[in-house]
Scaffold this motif. Sequence first.
Motif, PDB file in Angstrom:
ATOM      1  N   VAL A   1       0.910  -1.162   0.030  1.00  0.00           N
ATOM      2  CA  VAL A   1       0.042   0.149   0.048  1.00  0.00           C
ATOM      3  C   VAL A   1       0.792   1.269   0.001  1.00  0.00           C
ATOM      4  CG1 VAL A   1      -1.537   1.453   1.340  1.00  0.00           C
ATOM      5  CG2 VAL A   1      -1.901  -1.100   1.128  1.00  0.00           C
ATOM      6  N   ALA A   2       2.059   1.399   0.814  1.00  0.00           N
ATOM      7  CA  ALA A   2       2.824   2.359   0.766  1.00  0.00           C
ATOM      8  C   ALA A   2       3.561   2.534  -0.550  1.00  0.00           C
ATOM      9  CB  ALA A   2       3.963   2.219   2.011  1.00  0.00           C
ATOM     10  N   MET A   3       4.002   1.444  -0.975  1.00  0.00           N
ATOM     11  CA  MET A   3       4.594   1.631  -2.302  1.00  0.00           C
ATOM     12  C   MET A   3       3.644   2.230  -3.454  1.00  0.00           C
ATOM     13  SD  MET A   3       6.806  -1.937  -2.901  1.00  0.00           S
ATOM     14  CE  MET A   3       7.351  -1.473  -4.546  1.00  0.00           C
ATOM     15  N   ALA A   4       2.191   1.310  -3.514  1.00  0.00           N
ATOM     16  CA  ALA A   4       1.358   2.309  -4.402  1.00  0.00           C
ATOM     17  C   ALA A   4       1.014   3.771  -4.145  1.00  0.00           C
ATOM     18  CB  ALA A   4      -0.106   1.421  -4.145  1.00  0.00           C
TER      19      ALA A   4
ATOM     20  N   ALA B   1       3.805  10.268  -7.018  1.00  0.00           N
ATOM     21  CA  ALA B   1       4.847  10.702  -8.233  1.00  0.00           C
ATOM     22  C   ALA B   1       4.219  11.391  -9.317  1.00  0.00           C
ATOM     23  CB  ALA B   1       5.693   9.624  -8.387  1.00  0.00           C
ATOM     24  N   ARG B   2       3.114  10.754  -9.408  1.00  0.00           N
ATOM     25  CA  ARG B   2       2.356  11.285 -10.918  1.00  0.00           C
ATOM     26  C   ARG B   2       1.717  12.607 -10.888  1.00  0.00           C
ATOM     27  NH1 ARG B   2      -1.981   9.363 -12.614  1.00  0.00           N
ATOM     28  NH2 ARG B   2      -1.581   9.860 -15.153  1.00  0.00           N
TER      29      ARG B   2
ATOM     30  N   ALA C   1       8.805   0.790  10.507  1.00  0.00           N
ATOM     31  CA  ALA C   1       8.446   2.092  10.115  1.00  0.00           C
ATOM     32  C   ALA C   1       9.618   2.551   8.824  1.00  0.00           C
ATOM     33  CB  ALA C   1       8.793   3.324  11.433  1.00  0.00           C
ATOM     34  N   LEU C   2      10.791   1.919   9.010  1.00  0.00           N
ATOM     35  CA  LEU C   2      11.828   2.263   8.109  1.00  0.00           C
ATOM     36  C   LEU C   2      11.294   1.613   6.794  1.00  0.00           C
ATOM     37  CD1 LEU C   2      14.659   3.528   7.238  1.00  0.00           C
ATOM     38  CD2 LEU C   2      15.666   1.344   8.162  1.00  0.00           C
ATOM     39  N   ALA C   3      10.871   0.390   6.983  1.00  0.00           N
ATOM     40  CA  ALA C   3      10.286  -0.468   5.816  1.00  0.00           C
ATOM     41  C   ALA C   3       9.373   0.390   5.075  1.00  0.00           C
ATOM     42  CB  ALA C   3       9.869  -1.613   6.106  1.00  0.00           C
ATOM     43  N   LEU C   4       8.394   0.961   5.896  1.00  0.00           N
ATOM     44  CA  LEU C   4       7.387   1.600   4.962  1.00  0.00           C
ATOM     45  C   LEU C   4       7.987   3.011   4.326  1.00  0.00           C
ATOM     46  CD1 LEU C   4       4.215   1.387   7.591  1.00  0.00           C
ATOM     47  CD2 LEU C   4       4.702   0.461   5.317  1.00  0.00           C
ATOM     48  N   ILE C   5       8.935   3.502   5.063  1.00  0.00           N
ATOM     49  CA  ILE C   5       9.650   4.785   4.146  1.00  0.00           C
ATOM     50  C   ILE C   5      10.240   4.237   3.125  1.00  0.00           C
ATOM     51  CG2 ILE C   5      11.684   6.482   4.674  1.00  0.00           C
ATOM     52  CD1 ILE C   5      10.839   6.566   7.495  1.00  0.00           C
ATOM     53  N   ALA C   6      10.880   3.144   3.140  1.00  0.00           N
ATOM     54  CA  ALA C   6      11.590   2.662   1.932  1.00  0.00           C
ATOM     55  C   ALA C   6      10.848   2.312   0.742  1.00  0.00           C
ATOM     56  CB  ALA C   6      12.497   1.293   2.236  1.00  0.00           C
ATOM     57  N   ALA C   7       9.338   1.686   1.309  1.00  0.00           N
ATOM     58  CA  ALA C   7       8.440   1.163   0.397  1.00  0.00           C
ATOM     59  C   ALA C   7       7.657   2.654  -0.297  1.00  0.00           C
ATOM     60  CB  ALA C   7       7.314   0.450   1.032  1.00  0.00           C
ATOM     61  N   ALA C   8       7.399   3.688   0.407  1.00  0.00           N
ATOM     62  CA  ALA C   8       6.854   4.779  -0.281  1.00  0.00           C
ATOM     63  C   ALA C   8       7.955   5.667  -1.013  1.00  0.00           C
ATOM     64  CB  ALA C   8       6.484   5.856   0.769  1.00  0.00           C
ATOM     65  N   TRP C   9       9.278   5.508  -0.627  1.00  0.00           N
ATOM     66  CA  TRP C   9      10.205   6.343  -1.685  1.00  0.00           C
ATOM     67  C   TRP C   9      10.467   5.497  -2.893  1.00  0.00           C
ATOM     68  CZ3 TRP C   9      14.407   8.356   2.458  1.00  0.00           C
ATOM     69  CH2 TRP C   9      13.639   9.356   3.230  1.00  0.00           C
ATOM     70  N   LEU C  10      10.447   4.401  -2.740  1.00  0.00           N
ATOM     71  CA  LEU C  10      10.662   3.355  -3.844  1.00  0.00           C
ATOM     72  C   LEU C  10       9.373   3.568  -5.026  1.00  0.00           C
ATOM     73  CD1 LEU C  10      12.506   1.166  -4.992  1.00  0.00           C
ATOM     74  CD2 LEU C  10      11.174  -0.561  -4.083  1.00  0.00           C
ATOM     75  N   GLY C  11       8.030   3.517  -4.242  1.00  0.00           N
ATOM     76  CA  GLY C  11       6.906   4.140  -5.185  1.00  0.00           C
ATOM     77  C   GLY C  11       7.230   5.259  -5.885  1.00  0.00           C
ATOM     78  N   LEU C  12       7.774   6.397  -4.894  1.00  0.00           N
ATOM     79  CA  LEU C  12       7.816   7.599  -5.715  1.00  0.00           C
ATOM     80  C   LEU C  12       8.901   7.528  -6.822  1.00  0.00           C
ATOM     81  CD1 LEU C  12       8.176   9.945  -2.566  1.00  0.00           C
ATOM     82  CD2 LEU C  12       6.639  10.110  -4.272  1.00  0.00           C
TER      83      LEU C  12
ATOM     84  N   ALA D   1      18.934   4.288  -2.217  1.00  0.00           N
ATOM     85  CA  ALA D   1      18.591   4.048  -3.737  1.00  0.00           C
ATOM     86  C   ALA D   1      17.190   4.821  -4.393  1.00  0.00           C
ATOM     87  CB  ALA D   1      18.549   2.623  -4.041  1.00  0.00           C
ATOM     88  N   ALA D   2      16.284   4.672  -3.598  1.00  0.00           N
ATOM     89  CA  ALA D   2      14.990   5.018  -3.873  1.00  0.00           C
ATOM     90  C   ALA D   2      15.129   6.878  -4.242  1.00  0.00           C
ATOM     91  CB  ALA D   2      13.845   4.683  -3.033  1.00  0.00           C
ATOM     92  N   VAL D   3      15.745   7.144  -3.166  1.00  0.00           N
ATOM     93  CA  VAL D   3      15.836   8.553  -3.343  1.00  0.00           C
ATOM     94  C   VAL D   3      16.785   9.064  -4.347  1.00  0.00           C
ATOM     95  CG1 VAL D   3      16.747  10.601  -2.090  1.00  0.00           C
ATOM     96  CG2 VAL D   3      15.625   9.066  -0.817  1.00  0.00           C
TER      97      VAL D   3
END
Length: 440
Positions: free
Chosen positions: A58-61, A67-68, A135-146, A219-221
């Motif tokens: 969900v965080a990735m999505a 990002a759009r 929490a760090l896992a969700l940050i990584a997921a959200a940034w990877l989604g971005l 890496a996502a950033v």
Amino acid sequence: MTRVLGIELRRSAAISTAIILLVAGVLLLFFAEGIEFATGWMQLAMTQRLYLAVLWPVAMAAGAWQARREHRSNVAELFASTPRPAAHRTVPTLGAMAVAVVCGYLSMGVAGGLWIIGTAEYLPMSVFVVTAVGALALIAAAWLGLAVGRLLPSPVTAPALAVAGLALLLLIPGATRPRGWLALVFSPIYEMNMPDAYTTVPARASASQAIWLATLAIAAVMLFAAGNWRIRVAALLPVVMGATLAIAVMPHHDRVVNAAIDPVARELVCAEGEPRVCVSRVHSGLLPEVTPKARESLAILAKLPDPPTQLDEDTTTYLPEIFPPWEKDVVLYRVEAGQNGHLGNETHALAEMVSGAFGSPPRCEEYAGPDEKLAAAYWLIGREPVADDTYDAEVISTAVELWQNLRKLPEAKAKAQVIALRQAAQNCTVGDGVLPRSKR
């Protein structure tokens, strides 16, 4: 920058992301598989980590959807032509999504904590570490989604990324077999399901996961802020370095978490007064509920010669195999927290405690069965065995039959057989016919 971040929080998908994570997380905690975290804080932290199976995609999505925004508004070229550094444009978005997912995740934990705060008294520091890694896992997921959303600004990117994220988490254990420890490096949900009362997450395991997730976020950033292909290729470097370091830090044996026991959680905490009643530290909040029934059971057992004089919680674990010290004058009772956080199976707790006097030493080959122990316990209590969710119907039926046979005997003879059962159980010599059985 703070003002810009505030605007980004209000106008971006951050607030809606936090709300979605909170609602989904609370529903999972309380309704997915029952309330599995009622024992204590570590169980809550690990259960939250387990449900990252849903929250991580969900965080990735959400990141991809956010990002759009520039693509939908057709302002990418306008922003690129301004003299402001790229960081001024990307940091608020990254910060807003990070704040959103962390707030949603922590709020989910607060909702679970309010449920158990009255009985869960043992709060080790490892709980905060496990929660921080989640929490760090969700940050990584959200940034990877971005990052992916900026590279592929399509309406289907967000849902496709959610499906891909879920599939990735589910496929990691199979892809890393037979090295289960390797799955723990790359999956924040692996081995977090149904934690035992004394389970913990080793510090090295948390450190390894934090290294991997932090480098994945870096890496996502880089991908999100990249303006050319060279920076995008360079984003692979922290991923490779992070994976290498994380693999080196993780203990290289299977069941890293499943076989990890917190010795402090197993330590006994005792009630004031006599006779002595003790429970493990993780169940110390249940001591006021255990003590009255424990002392009542010891009073009932006082009818026996050389009766037990104290009751301790049975802190046996089977992975690894650890048994509490065996003493003939100590009754061992398995304390379980119910879904409401209070003493589980409270209705039958007295019978369970009395039947504990007919237990046997560890690794005993000839021991009393649950039907025999229940029959003897209920004979001492003075009432017929009743149905209990702990045992199947056949055990209860046999216990009732044995209890009825004891009731048919003269009291002195019935008491002698109950005493004989206890002595045989303690000496590992229980055989057929210790208690009278009906002829077939």
